[in-house]
Design a protein around this motif. Structure first.
Motif, mmCIF file in Angstrom:
data_model
loop_
_atom_site.group_PDB
_atom_site.id
_atom_site.type_symbol
_atom_site.label_atom_id
_atom_site.label_comp_id
_atom_site.label_asym_id
_atom_site.label_seq_id
_atom_site.Cartn_x
_atom_site.Cartn_y
_atom_site.Cartn_z
ATOM 1 N N ILE A 108 0.884 -0.989 -0.455
ATOM 2 C CA ILE A 108 -0.133 0.092 -0.082
ATOM 3 C C ILE A 108 0.735 1.362 -0.013
ATOM 4 N N VAL A 109 0.629 2.540 -0.811
ATOM 5 C CA VAL A 109 1.207 3.335 -1.025
ATOM 6 C C VAL A 109 0.655 4.410 -0.600
ATOM 7 N N GLU A 110 1.506 5.309 -0.168
ATOM 8 C CA GLU A 110 1.141 7.008 -0.409
ATOM 9 C C GLU A 110 1.892 7.614 -0.471
ATOM 10 N N GLN A 111 1.083 9.099 -1.101
ATOM 11 C CA GLN A 111 1.948 9.829 -2.046
ATOM 12 C C GLN A 111 2.125 11.265 -0.716
ATOM 13 N N PRO A 112 2.821 12.245 -0.911
ATOM 14 C CA PRO A 112 4.425 11.330 -1.892
ATOM 15 C C PRO A 112 4.913 10.187 -1.181
ATOM 16 N N VAL A 113 5.448 9.979 -1.731
ATOM 17 C CA VAL A 113 6.406 8.213 -1.825
ATOM 18 C C VAL A 113 7.236 8.578 -0.743
ATOM 19 N N THR A 114 7.658 7.924 -0.050
ATOM 20 C CA THR A 114 8.408 8.523 1.208
ATOM 21 C C THR A 114 10.437 7.829 1.029
ATOM 22 N N PRO A 115 11.371 8.499 0.954
ATOM 23 C CA PRO A 115 12.818 7.849 0.558
ATOM 24 C C PRO A 115 12.824 6.450 1.057
ATOM 25 N N TYR A 116 12.033 5.841 2.158
ATOM 26 C CA TYR A 116 12.103 4.224 2.999
ATOM 27 C C TYR A 116 11.074 3.359 0.951
ATOM 28 N N LEU A 117 9.789 4.063 0.460
ATOM 29 C CA LEU A 117 9.537 3.690 0.119
ATOM 30 C C LEU A 117 10.359 3.390 -1.572
ATOM 31 N N GLN A 118 10.831 4.199 -1.589
ATOM 32 C CA GLN A 118 11.130 4.432 -2.847
ATOM 33 C C GLN A 118 12.148 3.242 -2.812
ATOM 34 N N TRP A 119 13.238 3.586 -1.899
ATOM 35 C CA TRP A 119 14.199 1.791 -1.799
ATOM 36 C C TRP A 119 13.777 1.397 -1.825
ATOM 37 N N GLU A 120 12.984 0.712 -1.483
ATOM 38 C CA GLU A 120 11.930 -0.666 -1.437
ATOM 39 C C GLU A 120 11.347 -0.770 -2.327
ATOM 40 N N MET A 121 11.300 0.364 -3.319
ATOM 41 C CA MET A 121 10.359 -0.361 -4.470
ATOM 42 C C MET A 121 11.745 -0.748 -5.551
ATOM 43 N N HIS A 122 12.856 -0.335 -5.165
ATOM 44 C CA HIS A 122 13.922 -0.463 -6.206
ATOM 45 C C HIS A 122 14.450 -2.166 -5.989
ATOM 46 N N VAL A 123 13.746 -2.764 -4.191
ATOM 47 C CA VAL A 123 14.472 -3.730 -3.578
ATOM 48 C C VAL A 123 13.244 -4.990 -4.306
ATOM 49 N N LEU A 124 12.057 -4.662 -4.645
ATOM 50 C CA LEU A 124 11.102 -5.801 -5.033
ATOM 51 C C LEU A 124 11.020 -5.473 -5.824
ATOM 52 N N ALA A 125 11.507 -4.345 -7.039
ATOM 53 C CA ALA A 125 12.299 -4.625 -8.499
ATOM 54 C C ALA A 125 12.423 -5.856 -9.000
ATOM 55 N N LEU A 126 13.694 -6.504 -8.233
ATOM 56 C CA LEU A 126 14.772 -7.355 -8.214
ATOM 57 C C LEU A 126 13.591 -9.068 -7.727
ATOM 58 N N ARG A 127 12.752 -8.730 -6.448
ATOM 59 C CA ARG A 127 12.343 -9.826 -6.393
ATOM 60 C C ARG A 127 11.075 -10.192 -7.400
ATOM 61 N N VAL A 128 10.937 -9.214 -8.057
ATOM 62 C CA VAL A 128 10.052 -10.004 -8.847
ATOM 63 C C VAL A 128 10.490 -10.375 -10.005
ATOM 64 N N GLU A 129 11.867 -10.131 -10.414
ATOM 65 C CA GLU A 129 12.669 -10.916 -11.294
ATOM 66 C C GLU A 129 13.032 -12.057 -11.129
ATOM 67 N N VAL A 130 12.929 -12.348 -9.664
ATOM 68 C CA VAL A 130 12.881 -13.779 -9.278
ATOM 69 C C VAL A 130 12.070 -13.805 -8.543
ATOM 70 N N ALA A 131 11.201 -13.725 -8.027
ATOM 71 C CA ALA A 131 10.157 -14.631 -7.359
ATOM 72 C C ALA A 131 9.249 -14.436 -6.929
ATOM 73 N N GLU A 132 8.789 -13.093 -6.393
ATOM 74 C CA GLU A 132 7.528 -12.514 -5.913
ATOM 75 C C GLU A 132 6.159 -12.667 -6.838
ATOM 76 N N GLN A 133 5.411 -11.837 -6.482
ATOM 77 C CA GLN A 133 3.943 -11.319 -6.726
ATOM 78 C C GLN A 133 3.766 -10.349 -6.164
ATOM 79 N N VAL A 134 4.070 -8.971 -6.922
ATOM 80 C CA VAL A 134 3.530 -8.328 -6.025
ATOM 81 C C VAL A 134 3.051 -7.149 -6.613
ATOM 82 N N ARG A 135 2.136 -6.710 -5.983
ATOM 83 C CA ARG A 135 0.201 -5.721 -6.515
ATOM 84 C C ARG A 135 1.192 -4.953 -5.700
ATOM 85 N N VAL A 136 0.274 -3.359 -5.771
ATOM 86 C CA VAL A 136 0.484 -2.381 -5.480
ATOM 87 C C VAL A 136 -1.253 -1.357 -5.228
ATOM 88 N N LEU A 137 -1.171 -0.864 -4.254
ATOM 89 C CA LEU A 137 -2.506 -0.258 -3.913
ATOM 90 C C LEU A 137 -2.067 1.606 -3.768
#
Length: 194
Positions: A81-110
């Motif tokens: 779940i994402v609020e605007q504006p995106v926090t620095p933590y969330l921005q960083w985490e999204m880059h982490v998730l981008a790698l995991r989605v490539e490998v093994a996770e199914q991620v959806r954003v609300l």
């Protein structure tokens, strides 16, 4: 049910107690591994996070670790779940998730607005559901530091939550589309410490 998790009885665990309890249960997952993430700020300890906190965004991205994500014999699904504006933590985490989605996770954003009907009295909980047998409400202190969890073992509660997580997941936006549109164009975050 998700909005009432805080009312359900559970076993209170410290941060260390949570990890001690989590790993044996994690090794015995019998179905989908679910993660519902709601908080927008968090104090992480990974080298990548620490580099970002030091103002070195490029190094932070190079240090993102995706180890341990591949080779799981069960589906891993995450709702972010994402609020605007995106926090620095969330921005960083999204880059982490981008790698995991490539490998093994199914991620959806609300967007947070899409769950506002469930958040009349309080935010949705941070949840980790290990198949059909164990669920944790992960807890954080006011500074965003992980403080432990509450383990919930009631199979009816877990089943109801899994059903609601399925619906939220179906309603969410595909991670890759959100990431490319909203996160990739963002400049490096500016982190200030208080």
């Amino acid at each position: 049910m998700l909005e009432r998790i805080h009312e359900i009885s559970g076993v209170l665990l410290s941060a260390d107690g949570y990890l001690d309890d989590f790993w044996p249960n994690f090794r015995n997952i019998d179905d989908v591994f679910w993660k519902l993430q709601r908080i927008q700020r968090f104090e992480a300890g990974e080298p990548s996070w620490l580099a970002m906190m030091d103002g070195d965004w490029e190094r932070s991205l190079k240090l993102v670790d995706d180890t341990g994500a591949a080779g799981r014999p069960y589906p891993c699904r995450r709702i972010r779940i994402v609020e605007q504006p995106v926090t620095p933590y969330l921005q960083w985490e999204m880059h982490v998730l981008a790698l995991r989605v490539e490998v093994a996770e199914q991620v959806r954003v609300l967007d947070a607005g899409e769950v506002s009907d469930l958040e009349i009295d309080r935010l949705l909980p941070e949840l980790v559901v290990l198949g059909s047998s164990v669920m944790y409400e992960v807890t954080y202190d006011a500074c965003g530091t992980h403080s432990g969890a509450r383990r919930i073992d009631d199979p009816d509660v877990i089943a109801a939550c899994r059903g609601e997580l399925d619906k939220l997941f179906a309603a969410g936006e595909d991670f890759r589309a959100y990431y490319e549109r909203e996160i990739v164009p963002m400049p490096a975050p500016r982190v200030t410490t208080v």
